[in-house]
Design a protein around this motif. Structure first.
Motif, short mmCIF file in Angstrom:
data_model
loop_
_atom_site.label_atom_id
_atom_site.label_comp_id
_atom_site.label_asym_id
_atom_site.label_seq_id
_atom_site.Cartn_x
_atom_site.Cartn_y
_atom_site.Cartn_z
N VAL A 1 7.22 4.68 -11.31
CA VAL A 1 7.52 3.87 -10.13
C VAL A 1 6.89 4.57 -8.91
CG1 VAL A 1 9.29 2.83 -8.68
CG2 VAL A 1 9.68 3.07 -11.14
N VAL A 2 5.95 3.87 -8.30
CA VAL A 2 5.27 4.43 -7.13
C VAL A 2 6.05 3.99 -5.89
CG1 VAL A 2 3.13 4.41 -5.81
CG2 VAL A 2 3.07 4.30 -8.32
N ALA B 1 -4.60 3.60 -4.99
CA ALA B 1 -3.65 4.59 -5.49
C ALA B 1 -3.53 4.51 -7.00
CB ALA B 1 -2.29 4.36 -4.85
N ASP B 2 -4.21 3.54 -7.62
CA ASP B 2 -4.11 3.35 -9.06
C ASP B 2 -2.67 3.13 -9.49
OD1 ASP B 2 -4.66 3.17 -11.76
OD2 ASP B 2 -4.36 5.31 -12.06
N VAL B 3 -2.19 1.92 -9.30
CA VAL B 3 -0.81 1.60 -9.68
C VAL B 3 -0.79 0.72 -10.92
CG1 VAL B 3 0.09 1.83 -7.35
CG2 VAL B 3 -0.80 -0.37 -8.10
N ALA B 4 -1.94 0.61 -11.60
CA ALA B 4 -2.01 -0.29 -12.75
C ALA B 4 -0.94 0.06 -13.77
CB ALA B 4 -3.39 -0.20 -13.38
N GLY B 5 -0.21 -0.98 -14.20
CA GLY B 5 0.79 -0.78 -15.22
C GLY B 5 2.04 -0.06 -14.72
N GLU C 1 -3.32 -8.87 -8.48
CA GLU C 1 -4.59 -8.49 -7.88
C GLU C 1 -4.75 -6.97 -7.83
OE1 GLU C 1 -6.50 -11.30 -6.59
OE2 GLU C 1 -4.89 -12.55 -7.38
N TYR C 2 -3.64 -6.21 -7.77
CA TYR C 2 -3.84 -4.76 -7.76
C TYR C 2 -3.30 -4.09 -9.01
CZ TYR C 2 0.67 -5.21 -5.23
OH TYR C 2 1.94 -5.56 -4.82
N GLY C 3 -2.88 -4.90 -9.97
CA GLY C 3 -2.59 -4.34 -11.29
C GLY C 3 -1.21 -3.77 -11.52
N ALA C 4 -0.36 -3.74 -10.47
CA ALA C 4 1.00 -3.23 -10.70
C ALA C 4 1.78 -4.27 -11.49
CB ALA C 4 1.70 -2.97 -9.38
N TYR D 1 10.60 9.19 -6.59
CA TYR D 1 9.55 8.34 -7.16
C TYR D 1 8.54 9.19 -7.93
CZ TYR D 1 11.47 4.68 -4.21
OH TYR D 1 12.31 3.76 -3.63
N SER D 2 7.76 8.52 -8.79
CA SER D 2 6.72 9.23 -9.55
C SER D 2 5.66 9.77 -8.59
CB SER D 2 6.05 8.28 -10.55
OG SER D 2 7.02 7.54 -11.25
N GLN D 3 5.34 8.99 -7.58
CA GLN D 3 4.43 9.45 -6.53
C GLN D 3 4.71 8.59 -5.31
OE1 GLN D 3 0.91 7.58 -8.74
NE2 GLN D 3 0.08 7.62 -6.70
N VAL D 4 4.27 9.03 -4.14
CA VAL D 4 4.52 8.24 -2.93
C VAL D 4 3.18 7.91 -2.27
CG1 VAL D 4 5.49 8.31 -0.59
CG2 VAL D 4 6.84 9.14 -2.52
#
Length: 958
Positions: free
Chosen positions: A312-313, A341-345, A372-375, A425-428
């Motif tokens: 979870v970003v 930020a590469d949030v795919a998946g 559109e951004y893959g999240a 969070y996993s990253q911010v």
């Protein structure tokens, strides 16, 4: 029963309401979980049965911090939303399953969706009659023009005289329609009252909407009858009839529960849907995302979705927004940050001081852009802004109180003021709202964004650049070509960058009505300044939901939009799905003769190539006010800062800044026009249904009486081999390659949307059934007919098959050496008993999720796809239908392995499959290499062995 029963408590303020107190159950670990993961945890606790959902699953979710990315967890959404295009195949499959279960000796009545299923029937409204079609009709408003229609629609509403709308003060804008020249509007029809949003009295509306809806009922009658049958015979299925607004808004405005209260038991709302824009609801604090029709069916059949416990970003918003930026700019800017930020998946969850500046419309817009951004989704926990919105949306006081009390009890309510600790969070990712400037995207892919102030130079660069994802490769000496064209008695000059389609569409990413309102206010100021739009530009206005129309009519801007040529064409998601009426002949010819790069500017989220009109080669997505601005300018080669849009009254140059509405103006008008009465009316409309729908007759038998002559609804062949036991997984022997594709093959390339080309295999089939091209309708409308959909698979004119060497929906049938339509080649292979596979590059299956992107290839006989990488959703859809997704090892691809694609391939399967195992592939030229089988877990292997999820579930009824 759930082992967690002891965790059930009564709600303090409303002791009659019970709930699982997951916050107590989870203790300190629960307090550091992201809000979205808390929802997953609650669902697993409530559904824990030891079989589909185990205790270890719930504990894994609670241990999210250490288990993210490492474990698979089940999720049982509270409800399903289907949109008619994708809803048809799901319901057709249910009908077919009833049949198959009966034939195999089971009880067909048991086959029902297991969770509430809401089906909205609205996606196929084609713009058949835009303003020109009506003006050019030989006899508008009666006589001859109506004859073909009468044949198409036996369900005509009898004419009735509308009572005149009492002219109350607030009603002037939409009833009096000031500022319209008599010729600007097509003839009004008496019998089509649209209700004035404030007094619920009829007001006249342009003829266009009615004609479209007549056509809709006529051409889609059969599908509508099938739906009506579904809503009568299946439990848990409710249908939202046509003419109420597109799925995105209806979903938000009407179907959202936020908190479910089932027999006084409370739990959070959650949803999955076949529309890839289902993710909108996360803006309301409802966990939900789009899945393929195949997975939705599994959920409807009572199976949990399986997902890898996601990272979870946290997206922290800070700062304040600039005046020129519309909500869409905010959205696109945030989505750009997220893409980088590469949030795919992954899940994205918003926090920070800036969140409270975003209206619910802004949030749903951001949430909606997920694909559109893959999240997987972008979650905005419920806060005070949400509660205020729900009050407007017609939640009553008692329900709001329970909702708030419950969400606070399980710590799903976010309070930005208090110093409660943020989740870990996993990253911010940090986004400063103050850095946001307006953008458009295009000319070919929605991810290519251009700042509006660079548009002119960027378009110039596209002309120079060689053909590809951005370039058009126009020779330098031809870049300033001008093609004169005669249209309606005047001469116009077309040049590169000229705008020929301008569509203001409220669908998906601008479900945000304030952006539509901005377009209206811009139009008003433009008309008042004396600006006009050239008549050959195909302008149209699709409000999307009744709500947007209310915004536009109650604020008095519709007549101004209409004066610029933006006439309402019906509440459907029209241009968005590639259903535009064709361009005028003269303009088409001029574009083709001069090889002009003409532009479409639109505000839907879809602008993949070839979708609008094959002669319009550049398509830009822009905010609705910019669509109006570019239509007035007539070209995209303009620098708004230094060049005027046009000349107004007294020869005065008018610049964009002169007519751009300020945020303040917008908000004032919005406050005055957004009234809870809109929601009230919407609800009434939904509950009443409409006359034509209520009069529609439909069968009531347990099994659907298939009509063998039907070209819309056919019993598909997915269950042909349904036996009690599944056969063991077979390898693939001596397969030929049906298609050899490159990188970034989208679901638009694989599965058709939009109109059926006259030279296509689907057209040949429909012609053989006695239909004329006028009656073909769109692929979407016929997705209940597997014969059409299979023929339409890989029928996109932009498909680039390496065997052919240029874009064409063709391939080579190797045994005979002929070049054929993809379907014809596949059919020959099937007759010869030769299996086929597909070779592809990176990111196979990008874009919106479509169930036929998997079902189509399956029915073409495709047994496996070998690609360098896959879009996640598409990979799981392939497994869900029974096609093996295989991946080359990193750094390997057909060319490094020295494959031409002309060989025959054998793929060896061991007796026991395991996740991500390596399989050997042998070719007829003696090459041997290995690939990774992309089965992520044992559930996927079980599904694949059963020949996909449909057969797996059908076996459970036997």
């Amino acid at each position: 029963g759930s082992p967690y029963q002891p965790a059930i408590e009564a709600l303090e303020s409303h002791p009659e309401k019970k709930f699982y107190n997951v916050s107590k159950l989870g203790g300190a670990k629960y307090d550091t979980l992201p809000y979205s993961i808390r929802v997953l945890f609650e669902s697993s606790v409530r559904h824990c049965d030891g079989f589909l959902v185990k205790e270890t699953d719930a504990m894994n979710i609670l241990d999210w911090k250490t288990k993210q990315n490492h474990v698979e967890v089940p999720f049982c959404p509270a409800r399903v939303v289907l949109q008619d295009f994708t809803g048809i195949p799901a319901m057709v499959d249910f009908a077919a399953m009833r049949e198959a279960v009966r034939n195999a000796g089971g009880d067909p009545v048991k086959v029902n969706p297991a969770c509430p299923t809401d089906l909205t029937v609205d996606h196929s409204l084609q713009i058949d009659f835009s303003k020109c079609a009506i003006q050019n009709a030989p006899n508008p408003g009666g006589g001859e023009a109506h004859k073909p229609l009468a044949r198409l629609s036996p369900l005509k509403a009898p004419p009735r005289k509308p009572p005149p709308c009492r002219a109350h003060g607030g009603c002037r804008g939409s009833c009096g329609e000031p500022g319209r020249s008599p010729g600007a509007c097509s003839a009004q029809i008496e019998n089509t009252p649209i209700l004035c949003p404030f007094h619920l009295q009829p007001v006249p509306e342009p003829e266009t909407v009615l004609k479209n809806q007549e056509m809709e009922f006529g051409r889609n009658r059969e599908r509508l009858q099938f739906f009506k049958w579904s809503s009568k015979v299946f439990e848990n299925v409710s249908i939202i009839p046509p003419e109420t607004g597109t799925v995105h808004q209806v979903n938000l405005e009407y179907l959202s529960r936020v908190v479910f209260d089932v027999k006084d038991f409370l739990h959070p709302d959650s949803v999955v849907g076949t529309d890839s824009h289902t993710t909108m609801v996360n803006g309301l604090g409802i966990l939900g995302w789009g899945v393929g029709g195949i997975e939705t069916e599994a959920v409807m059949l009572g199976m949990p979705l399986t997902l890898t416990l996601p990272e979870v970003v946290g997206c922290e918003l800070t700062g304040t927004v600039s005046p020129f930026a519309t909500s869409i700019d905010i959205v696109l800017s945030i989505t750009k940050h997220l893409r980088q930020a590469d949030v795919a998946g992954k899940f994205v969850e918003f926090f920070g001081s800036g969140v409270s500046q975003l209206s619910i419309a802004d949030r749903t817009t951001i949430a909606n852009m997920c694909p559109e951004y893959g999240a997987i989704l972008s979650f905005f926990p419920v806060d005070n802004v949400t509660l205020k919105h729900l009050k407007h949306a017609g939640f009553d006081k008692a329900k709001l109180e329970v909702t708030e009390a419950y969400l606070k009890a399980v710590k799903l309510f976010r309070n930005y003021e208090s110093s409660s600790r943020e989740p870990e969070y996993s990253q911010v990712v940090q986004v400063s709202l103050s850095s946001i400037v307006p953008y458009v995207s295009g000319p070919k892919r929605s991810q290519d964004r251009v700042a509006v102030n660079n548009m002119k130079s960027d378009f110039q660069a596209c002309l120079n650049e060689k053909s590809g994802v951005k370039g058009f490769q126009i020779a330098a000496e031809k870049q300033n070509d001008i093609v004169p064209v005669q249209y309606e008695g005047n001469e116009y000059k077309l040049s590169h960058g000229c705008v020929v389609i301008a569509a203001v569409i409220s669908c998906t990413n601008n479900c945000n009505p304030s952006v539509m309102l901005a377009a209206g206010l811009l139009a008003k100021k433009a008309v008042e300044a004396g600006l006009v739009v050239k008549p050959y530009i195909r302008t149209s206005l699709s409000p999307g939901s009744g709500m947007v129309t209310h915004y536009l009519s109650s604020s008095g801007v519709l007549p101004y939009l209409s004066k610029l040529g933006f006439e309402v064409v019906g509440y459907g998601c029209s241009t968005c799905v590639g259903n535009t009426a064709p361009l005028p002949e003269a303009i088409r010819n001029a574009i083709k003769q001069g090889d002009i790069i003409a532009c479409g500017v639109l505000s839907g989220t879809k602008n993949f190539e070839g979708r609008l009109c094959d002669c319009v080669r550049a398509n830009y997505l822009a905010s609705p006010p910019l669509v109006v601005a570019y239509a007035i300018a007539g070209t995209v080669r303009i620098d708004f800062d230094t060049e005027p849009l046009g000349t107004g009254f007294n020869g005065k140059s008018i610049y964009l800044r002169d007519i751009w509405p300020t945020r303040q103006e917008l908000h004032t008008v919005e406050e005055e026009c957004v009234i809870s009465s809109m929601f009230k009316e919407l609800k009434e409309k939904m509950e009443k249904g409409n006359k034509r729908w209520n009069l529609l007759e439909a069968p009531e038998s347990t099994l659907f009486p298939w009509d063998l002559k039907s070209t819309y609804i056919r019993c598909p062949s997915f269950f042909d081999k349904l036996a009690k036991e599944a056969a063991p997984a077979q390898g693939v022997e001596q397969a030929h390659v049906l298609l050899y594709l490159g990188d970034s093959v989208t679901t638009d390339h694989i599965s058709p949307a939009g109109s059926i080309a006259r030279s296509s295999a689907a057209a040949k089939y429909l012609t053989s059934k006695g239909l004329t091209p006028r009656e073909f309708n769109s692929y979407g409308a016929r997705r209940g007919n597997d014969a059409v959909m299979t023929r339409g698979t890989f029928a996109n004119i932009k498909l680039l098959n390496k065997f052919i060497g240029k874009p064409a929906p063709k391939t080579i049938h190797f045994p005979s050496g002929q070049t054929l339509d993809v379907f014809e080649a596949a059919e020959l292979y099937q007759k010869e008993g030769i299996p086929v596979i597909i070779l592809a590059g990176k990111k196979y299956g990008l874009g919106s999720s479509r169930d036929w992107a998997a079902k189509g290839p399956f029915l073409l006989g495709v047994k496996a796809v070998l690609a360098e990488s896959y879009e996640k959703v598409h990979r799981s859809q392939l497994i869900g239908i029974g096609i093996a997704p295989l991946q080359f090892h990193p750094g390997e691809n057909p060319s490094t392995l020295g494959l031409t694609g002309r060989e025959q391939f054998s793929i060896l399967f061991p007796p026991e499959l395991s996740p991500r195992m390596t399989l050997d592939v042998k070719t007829s030229t003696g090459k041997v290499f290995s690939v990774i089988a992309l089965f992520e877990n044992n559930m996927e292997i079980t599904l694949y062995k059963n020949g996909g999820s449909l057969n797996f579930v059908a076996r459970r009824f036997l």
